[in-house]
Design a protein around this motif. Structure first.
Motif, PDB file in Angstrom:
ATOM      1  N   ASN A 107     -11.242  31.538 -22.536  1.00 44.92           N
ATOM      2  CA  ASN A 107     -11.417  32.916 -22.086  1.00 44.92           C
ATOM      3  C   ASN A 107     -11.921  33.821 -23.194  1.00 44.92           C
ATOM      4  O   ASN A 107     -12.048  35.031 -22.998  1.00 44.92           O
ATOM      5  CB  ASN A 107     -10.222  33.435 -21.275  1.00 44.92           C
ATOM      6  CG  ASN A 107      -9.188  34.195 -22.021  1.00 44.92           C
ATOM      7  OD1 ASN A 107      -9.419  34.757 -23.074  1.00 44.92           O
ATOM      8  ND2 ASN A 107      -8.010  34.219 -21.447  1.00 44.92           N
ATOM      9  N   ARG A 108     -12.311  33.225 -24.295  1.00 48.71           N
ATOM     10  CA  ARG A 108     -13.053  33.999 -25.297  1.00 48.71           C
ATOM     11  C   ARG A 108     -14.563  33.845 -25.082  1.00 48.71           C
ATOM     12  O   ARG A 108     -15.354  34.440 -25.788  1.00 48.71           O
ATOM     13  CB  ARG A 108     -12.659  33.577 -26.702  1.00 48.71           C
ATOM     14  CG  ARG A 108     -11.135  33.648 -26.909  1.00 48.71           C
ATOM     15  CD  ARG A 108     -10.759  33.346 -28.321  1.00 48.71           C
ATOM     16  NE  ARG A 108     -11.108  34.437 -29.195  1.00 48.71           N
ATOM     17  CZ  ARG A 108     -10.303  35.464 -29.474  1.00 48.71           C
ATOM     18  NH1 ARG A 108      -9.117  35.538 -28.941  1.00 48.71           N
ATOM     19  NH2 ARG A 108     -10.694  36.412 -30.285  1.00 48.71           N
ATOM     20  N   LEU A 109     -14.945  33.016 -24.092  1.00 43.71           N
ATOM     21  CA  LEU A 109     -16.370  32.797 -23.829  1.00 43.71           C
ATOM     22  C   LEU A 109     -16.831  33.667 -22.658  1.00 43.71           C
ATOM     23  O   LEU A 109     -16.011  34.180 -21.902  1.00 43.71           O
ATOM     24  CB  LEU A 109     -16.603  31.323 -23.502  1.00 43.71           C
ATOM     25  CG  LEU A 109     -16.081  30.329 -24.543  1.00 43.71           C
ATOM     26  CD1 LEU A 109     -16.458  28.911 -24.154  1.00 43.71           C
ATOM     27  CD2 LEU A 109     -16.642  30.662 -25.922  1.00 43.71           C
ATOM     28  N   ASN A 110     -18.135  33.812 -22.527  1.00 44.00           N
ATOM     29  CA  ASN A 110     -18.671  34.562 -21.393  1.00 44.00           C
ATOM     30  C   ASN A 110     -18.403  33.789 -20.093  1.00 44.00           C
ATOM     31  O   ASN A 110     -18.920  32.685 -19.913  1.00 44.00           O
ATOM     32  CB  ASN A 110     -20.175  34.752 -21.580  1.00 44.00           C
ATOM     33  CG  ASN A 110     -20.776  35.594 -20.474  1.00 44.00           C
ATOM     34  OD1 ASN A 110     -20.131  35.860 -19.457  1.00 44.00           O
ATOM     35  ND2 ASN A 110     -22.004  36.025 -20.682  1.00 44.00           N
ATOM     36  N   PRO A 111     -17.620  34.377 -19.190  1.00 46.37           N
ATOM     37  CA  PRO A 111     -17.252  33.638 -17.967  1.00 46.37           C
ATOM     38  C   PRO A 111     -18.460  33.241 -17.116  1.00 46.37           C
ATOM     39  O   PRO A 111     -18.364  32.308 -16.321  1.00 46.37           O
ATOM     40  CB  PRO A 111     -16.336  34.599 -17.209  1.00 46.37           C
ATOM     41  CG  PRO A 111     -16.318  35.877 -17.955  1.00 46.37           C
ATOM     42  CD  PRO A 111     -17.012  35.709 -19.269  1.00 46.37           C
ATOM     43  N   ALA A 112     -19.571  33.932 -17.291  1.00 46.20           N
ATOM     44  CA  ALA A 112     -20.750  33.572 -16.506  1.00 46.20           C
ATOM     45  C   ALA A 112     -21.317  32.216 -16.925  1.00 46.20           C
ATOM     46  O   ALA A 112     -22.078  31.603 -16.183  1.00 46.20           O
ATOM     47  CB  ALA A 112     -21.828  34.650 -16.645  1.00 46.20           C
TER      48      ALA A 112
ATOM     49  N   GLU B  85     -20.641  32.655 -29.811  1.00 49.66           N
ATOM     50  CA  GLU B  85     -22.035  32.907 -30.192  1.00 49.66           C
ATOM     51  C   GLU B  85     -22.917  31.693 -29.859  1.00 49.66           C
ATOM     52  O   GLU B  85     -24.028  31.832 -29.344  1.00 49.66           O
ATOM     53  CB  GLU B  85     -22.121  33.241 -31.691  1.00 49.66           C
ATOM     54  CG  GLU B  85     -23.520  33.404 -32.242  1.00 49.66           C
ATOM     55  CD  GLU B  85     -24.345  34.507 -31.582  1.00 49.66           C
ATOM     56  OE1 GLU B  85     -23.747  35.505 -31.120  1.00 49.66           O
ATOM     57  OE2 GLU B  85     -25.589  34.348 -31.506  1.00 49.66           O
TER      58      GLU B  85
ATOM     59  N   LYS C  90     -23.660  31.616 -26.194  1.00 45.71           N
ATOM     60  CA  LYS C  90     -24.737  32.536 -25.813  1.00 45.71           C
ATOM     61  C   LYS C  90     -26.100  31.869 -26.004  1.00 45.71           C
ATOM     62  O   LYS C  90     -26.998  31.990 -25.168  1.00 45.71           O
ATOM     63  CB  LYS C  90     -24.681  33.812 -26.665  1.00 45.71           C
ATOM     64  CG  LYS C  90     -23.785  34.881 -26.108  1.00 45.71           C
ATOM     65  CD  LYS C  90     -23.475  35.962 -27.116  1.00 45.71           C
ATOM     66  CE  LYS C  90     -24.648  36.861 -27.455  1.00 45.71           C
ATOM     67  NZ  LYS C  90     -24.215  37.924 -28.429  1.00 45.71           N
TER      68      LYS C  90
END
Lengths: 277, 277
Positions: free
Chosen positions: B89-94, B55, B58
């Motif tokens: 890999n729990r984060l947004n890869p972008a 979060e 983001k």
């Protein structure tokens, strides 16, 4: 279309149905298509297929012989970001790079349109994801009349040649057009406006693009037809339902990684039976 | 050490216990430490903390004001790859880029040791992870005597200055030393040799480094002491137990992202109440 259209399509049939050819009409593709899948079952299958993609990625990385470039195109709120989050974050982040291509910088504009693209091509063993790409140079550039038609029209061939170069030199190229209905885009843009945590993403300019909906669809259709090749195929992905979209993208990635067929490399000699002290 | 060492430490105490100071001795850090945590509870907490990190990421991305650079160092089989897989890999890869720094290329070696590092610093809004880093130039370079001592010794100050530059200009730097016992490394190297799918990762040269274990520990200890600053702190992460390691790294990331305190940016004007047609 297969004979038993009421039966769920098998994976091969789904990919064949999505694959773009020189006579593909976007109007024949339904953004709400489900291929006969049940929602809960499709979500379960997505996790299984994504795990298979993840295992193939490990081998791709280990083999260090070929790379994969995944191109994502679609309209605003078409789900490019969500696709990346859902599909790619099941992979090892050390093997994936994501690059978003926005409005070109002064330096980028001072070069040919493929210059900045080439710079982000993946190295061997890796998967690169392009959130928008060189296709903007035959899409927004065309719709907004940013360069003369004779210039952007020649780009189809430049793109075909460039992608064939990548494929011949070791990078498999797979391209996805996220096909979202005009009504679904309306709904998603409205959700952005209404959600305080999402509102920052909204630009009033997004509505100008929406007014030119038909022009964009025509530009997409021609670009897809002109550049869907054996070396670098396009898939039209039904985008209104996220669970369909994610599974289709995962199936296509699995298919193309299987075509590469990466294997773990042999160990150094004399390692068998070695005991670490 | 807190008074009630038999009680689980709270998050602040854990990070304080791991934080490196100018008198830190690696011998005082236990690679098998658990901080009084229960394994199952710690795994559950990891997922919760990782979601909080996600979060915050983001918001970091949306705010587009600061970046975060995470440096991972440790011996072979120390768990750098596993940490990246589990935590990132729990984060947004972008929003995440991972770069592994191997033996420098001819072009890289033709420049100062920070040149290739600087090139991979994250842009605003992003998180970059370095799997090995500029610290190799005061570690392997020292142990293997690749450059004269007066040269590598001056690098501590160059590193401090470089990381202070990053911090002042918008990039928070957080550094993790994965502290693994010699016995655990033996076990993991042996597992690599014995697993056909992992064997390709094993290099006989890994055993040469193992022979120089004490030299590496001494080099790590001095490098950590010399370069753990307020602008760019080091944490010694107990590395023998993956569930401890992952939770400590997630707690530190959450802490430093909270320090940044990213917020969603304001929307464009006149968007409130806008209805999309």
């Amino acid at each position: 279309m297969p004979d038993h259209a009421h039966e769920p399509l098998d994976d091969r049939e789904v990919l064949a149905a999505c694959r773009v050819h020189s006579d593909t009409a976007l109007a024949d593709h339904d953004p709400r298509a489900t291929f006969g899948w049940d929602k809960d079952a499709a979500k379960d299958r997505f996790r299984i297929v994504a795990d298979e993609v993840s295992e193939l990625q490990k081998r791709l990385f280990a083999a260090d012989e070929r790379a994969l470039l995944m191109v994502l195109q679609g309209i605003d709120a078409g789900g490019k970001g969500g696709t990346i989050r859902s599909v790619m974050n099941r992979l090892n982040p050390a093997g994936v790079s994501v690059h978003g291509f926005g409005v070109p910088s002064d330096e980028e504009r001072a070069h040919d349109f493929l210059w900045r693209i080439h710079d982000h091509a993946p190295e061997r063993g890796k998967i690169a994801v392009f959130d928008r790409s060189h296709y903007e140079d035959v899409l927004v550039v065309r719709v907004k009349d940013l360069v003369p038609e004779p210039v952007w029209r020649k780009r189809y061939e430049h793109i075909r040649n460039f992608e064939e170069l990548l494929d011949d030199e070791g990078t498999t190229v797979v391209k996805f057009f996220l096909d979202v209905s005009k009504e679904k885009q309306r709904e998603r843009l409205q959700d952005r406006i209404d959600d305080p945590d999402e509102r920052w993403k909204f630009r009033k300019g997004d509505l100008d693009d929406r007014v030119m909906w038909d022009d964009y669809q025509a530009a997409f259709q021609e670009a897809l037809r002109e550049t869907s090749t054996d070396a670098a195929p396009w898939y039209v992905v039904p985008g209104d339902r996220k669970w369909v979209r994610n599974l289709v993208v995962a199936l296509a990635l699995r298919h193309h990684l299987e075509q590469i067929g990466p294997e773990y490399p042999p160990a150094e000699e004399d390692i068998d039976g070695l005991v670490v002290e």
